[in-house]
Design an enzyme around this catalytic site. Sequence first.
Site, PDB file in Angstrom:
ATOM      1  N   LYS A 180       1.375   4.155  -2.960  1.00  0.00           N
ATOM      2  CA  LYS A 180       1.275   5.601  -2.723  1.00  0.00           C
ATOM      3  C   LYS A 180       2.537   6.313  -3.217  1.00  0.00           C
ATOM      4  O   LYS A 180       2.469   7.409  -3.778  1.00  0.00           O
ATOM      5  CB  LYS A 180       1.030   5.872  -1.240  1.00  0.00           C
ATOM      6  CG  LYS A 180      -0.393   5.496  -0.840  1.00  0.00           C
ATOM      7  CD  LYS A 180      -0.588   5.507   0.658  1.00  0.00           C
ATOM      8  CE  LYS A 180      -2.025   5.159   1.011  1.00  0.00           C
ATOM      9  NZ  LYS A 180      -2.180   4.787   2.415  1.00  0.00           N
TER      10      LYS A 180
ATOM     11  N   ASP B  88       0.837  -1.190   0.000  1.00  0.00           N
ATOM     12  CA  ASP B  88       0.000   0.000   0.000  1.00  0.00           C
ATOM     13  C   ASP B  88       0.882   1.254   0.000  1.00  0.00           C
ATOM     14  O   ASP B  88       0.622   2.223  -0.725  1.00  0.00           O
ATOM     15  CB  ASP B  88      -0.909  -0.044   1.237  1.00  0.00           C
ATOM     16  CG  ASP B  88      -1.807   1.157   1.308  1.00  0.00           C
ATOM     17  OD1 ASP B  88      -2.501   1.415   0.302  1.00  0.00           O
ATOM     18  OD2 ASP B  88      -1.805   1.846   2.343  1.00  0.00           O
TER      19      ASP B  88
END
Length: 819
Positions: free
Chosen positions: A683, A679
């Site tokens: 980003k 994750d």
Amino acid sequence: MKIIKFGGSSLADATRIRTAAEIITTAAKSDRIVVIVSAMQGVTNQLLSAAQLASVGNTSYSEVYAELADRHFKALRELYGEKGNTLLHQQLSDLFSELYDLLHGIYLLRDYPASALDTVASFGERFSALIISNYVNEYYPAYFVDARELIITDAQFTNARVLFDQTNIAIQHYFKQAEKEHKKSIAVVTGFIASTEDGRTTTIGRNGSDYSAAIIGAALNAKLIEIWTDVDGVYSADPRIVPEAFVLAQLSYEEAMELAYFGAKVLHPATIIPAITKKIPLLIKNTLNPAAPGTLITESTGQWDGIAKGISAIDNATLITVHGTHMLGVPGTAERLFKILAQHQVNIILISQASSEHTLCLAISETQAKLARRVIEEEFYYEIENHVTSIDQKDNQTIVAIVSDRMPGSPGVSGKMFQALGMHNINVNAIAQGASERNISIVVNSSESTRTLNLIHQTFFEKTKRLYLCVIGVGNIGSALLQQLQQQRAYLINQGYDIRICAVANSKKMLINPNGIDLDTWQKALDTSTLAFHPHELAQKITQLALINVALVDCTASADIVNIYQDCVRAGMHIVTPNKKANVLPWHDYQAFMDLLKKRQKYFLFEANVGAGLPVISTLKDLIAGGDKIIKIEGILSGTLSYLFNNFDGSQPFSKLVHEAHNHGYTEPDPREDLSGMDVGRKLLILARQLGWQMELSDIKVENLVPKALQDQPYTETFYSQLTQVDKKLHQRAEDARKRNMVLRYAGVLSKESTRASLQEVPLSNPLAATRSSDNIIAFTTQRYCQTPLIIQGPGAGAAVTAMGVFSDILKLLHYLPY
Ligand code: ADP
Ligand code: ASP
Ligand code: MG
């Protein structure tokens, strides 16, 4: 003296006729009045279709005839009840027999010349005037007048030209006599129909009863002509197509004429001419709402603070373009073109000539396209053969006209219009501006007509900016967003922003309402919706609504929804989303999506992709746009990992902490999604792509906190006991860090030197060491922020703050949209 005209819409059935009669009798108490009536609603169409059927030998003409008879006799029964009106019944029966004979004649002849068509059409007004004059007479003396005795025309059947000299004399003479004979009774005159000098029946064009009213009004020097219809007046646009249209209190004759000419059906364009000559005001009133003030049409445009006054449209047009290399510069060519079209009675609605004079573009009615094309090709046969001229034809065109007395001397109207059209990807096929500058007309594909009208209306007439949202995914984030939108609705309206939810969908069902879904009851409405959710279908349905300014708000984490983004953009939608999937697509696909957005001038906003509601993306974009150079971005970008390491103080093993966090709902259902660091990697990729770096997810080094052996097996509760194998090592790393006055943080770094997401030791003096709970923190080191970085810190997870990130994008979108 006052003229009162009732259109077919005011005479749809007995109830409406009763209302009309009340209006008539009330008016007669204070004024001398002459009433003009149309046929009952739809009757002229039915008559013409019966004639057409008969002419081709189709016996179902008699069914249409029977329907017509039924409707009229039913109205009669309802108006008179038990007692009836035998004489009227007989008169109506006689008229119907006459009509039947005529239709039968057409059936036998298998032909219907235009003159027969007009005679057939004349029955509609003759029926209605007969019924209404008799019915009104029950309450106030009234008598039937056949306008064929009053209005004299040439023999151009179906669209006859009024011979005003003879007509005015006939009207004045008739009423002089009638005054003696009928005293103060009310004349109820048939609209639409007239006769030639030698007594043959004609009609003065569809929708022509308005014109009849004006002709009679002008001849009798009426002080007012009232046109009673089924809407509150002339609207800024056709209210059936533009829901935001509003009633115009006042219009000048010229404005009304332009609007009517370009399709505002509420008034026949020719109506204005007789009214203008005698300066008689026209008042448009609503039979269904007599208390509404209506629209007044006089010499004055009235109080008005906008530039444009109204928009209207003509559908079913064809655009014929004549191209010629040097031909059109030669004087006489345009003349030849117009002459040949005039000779064949082709009505040209709009002309536009390129200043190079190499092309001439004509809009005509679709019904005349074939004829026009043929005669032009014949006329320019020689030039076409020699390839100096070519002809181009575009069918299914709509002409949209924007009208106002204020446009002369108001520069920028067309600029504003074309900017709006461009932004909404509406292609303009031709443009024309009337010499009076009171009208700018554009021609667009008919498939775009609803969007065009609504867009121009929004651009020129509406004070609130409207944005429709199609919200997919109504779990935590989606429903928090809907709640926030509802809470702020009144505030936003006050600020001039009208956000409407045109669709909501969960993984099973969808709910669509172009007028805006009620945010108090959306949940229940969605639960009971019978529409199954299919992303493509939803995109299609939204496209069909032809709304302007629509955004897809994707509150899912699903790749299936990302798959419809391109379709949505092509359909004119912006995209707002916390879903990261589109931004981490393989570069080629990502780039294609970005290109499409640029080409279609659509916004893709994804603030909530990084740091939930924290203004990370917008800050980064501002830094870039402001010319700063980004040297490094680092930070804690996962709320879950932030929480874990903020709380990993050695008092309990790491695996236990993860289990606890999972039980509190602080992790993804499968905590490996957080622990894998992917994750954070995504980003970083999103931020990197904002910097213009052509990177793939695989270019980012990501430290996976899950031991290899546990990475691929299915997730079960035994995961936590197996995760204990990392406890010792992590404990040791934390201890070592502590000894060095450092703490462990799972952080991401983005710089030219390295782009990675990993567990790091961070000195206590570093801002990353000072996070709490599930805070995210992002530090931008830039050319301008080089001594101390620019830091954004705060809660970086949770439905309310993520929804806030989405909400802030929606507000940004509203600011970006010019119209
Ligand atoms: P009538 O039967 O009373 O003559 P029409 O059907 O001829 O009525 O005209 C009224 C209709 O015109 C309205 O119902 C409306 O749908 C349509 N219309 C189109 N453009 C406009 C406009 N700009 N303002 C008001 N009505 C309009
Ligand atoms: N009845 C005629 C028509 O339908 C005229 C009118 O309604 O004004 O065209
Ligand atoms: Mg009408």
